[in-house]
Design an enzyme around this catalytic site. Sequence first.
Site, PDB file in Angstrom:
ATOM      1  N   GLY A 156       0.753  -1.236   0.000  1.00 45.40           N
ATOM      2  CA  GLY A 156       0.000   0.000   0.000  1.00 45.40           C
ATOM      3  C   GLY A 156       0.780   1.280   0.000  1.00 45.40           C
ATOM      4  N   SER A 157       0.115   2.299   0.479  1.00 40.23           N
ATOM      5  CA  SER A 157       0.507   3.682   0.369  1.00 40.23           C
ATOM      6  C   SER A 157       1.798   4.004   1.108  1.00 40.23           C
ATOM      7  CB  SER A 157      -0.633   4.534   0.941  1.00 40.23           C
ATOM      8  OG  SER A 157      -0.231   5.856   1.100  1.00 40.23           O
ATOM      9  N   SER A 158       2.489   5.019   0.601  1.00 39.09           N
ATOM     10  CA  SER A 158       3.687   5.501   1.286  1.00 39.09           C
ATOM     11  C   SER A 158       3.333   6.105   2.638  1.00 39.09           C
ATOM     12  CB  SER A 158       4.427   6.526   0.422  1.00 39.09           C
ATOM     13  OG  SER A 158       3.579   7.625   0.145  1.00 39.09           O
ATOM     14  N   SER A 159       2.078   6.462   2.852  1.00 40.54           N
ATOM     15  CA  SER A 159       1.632   6.992   4.146  1.00 40.54           C
ATOM     16  C   SER A 159       1.639   5.930   5.231  1.00 40.54           C
ATOM     17  CB  SER A 159       0.217   7.567   4.018  1.00 40.54           C
ATOM     18  OG  SER A 159       0.214   8.622   3.096  1.00 40.54           O
ATOM     19  N   ALA A 160       1.763   4.669   4.855  1.00 42.06           N
ATOM     20  CA  ALA A 160       1.813   3.587   5.834  1.00 42.06           C
ATOM     21  C   ALA A 160       3.003   3.748   6.772  1.00 42.06           C
ATOM     22  CB  ALA A 160       1.868   2.234   5.122  1.00 42.06           C
TER      23      ALA A 160
END
Length: 143
Positions: A62-66
């Site tokens: 998933g997202s780099s915000s993880a």
Amino acid sequence: MTALPARTLVEGRAEGLLMLWSVPLSFWGGYDSGTGRVIDHSHPAFGVEVAGRILAMPSGRGSSSASSVLAEAIRRGTAPAGIILAQADPIITVGAIVAARLYCRACPVVVCGAEVMGRLVDGTLLRLIAGTDTATLNLSAAV
């Protein structure tokens, strides 16, 4: 006790019960950093508390915000005690590095490949020692 080799992505030491998953998790939208529980309704571990366990999974997802969610969970003490991956994941690695640098809290992250991952047993007590370059997974008898 069985010792298995791994490669260190983020240094540290951890001990806990092994939680072995065949499905990756995205910490962004899939993990509640306040409770340490999986909140992704589509994940097989939905509702399971991961805090304080050693989490083993194929990779992140998933997202780099993880990375920010993982760093916040480490800061709060609701993160896994350590993370074992079959494939290196830069997003999980960055989250653990940021937490170590900003909050002085370690969540060791190692990569061990599919062969070693296949030797892990869910629920086993595991001591993870992640040094500068190499790591060791020390497995005790199943709990």
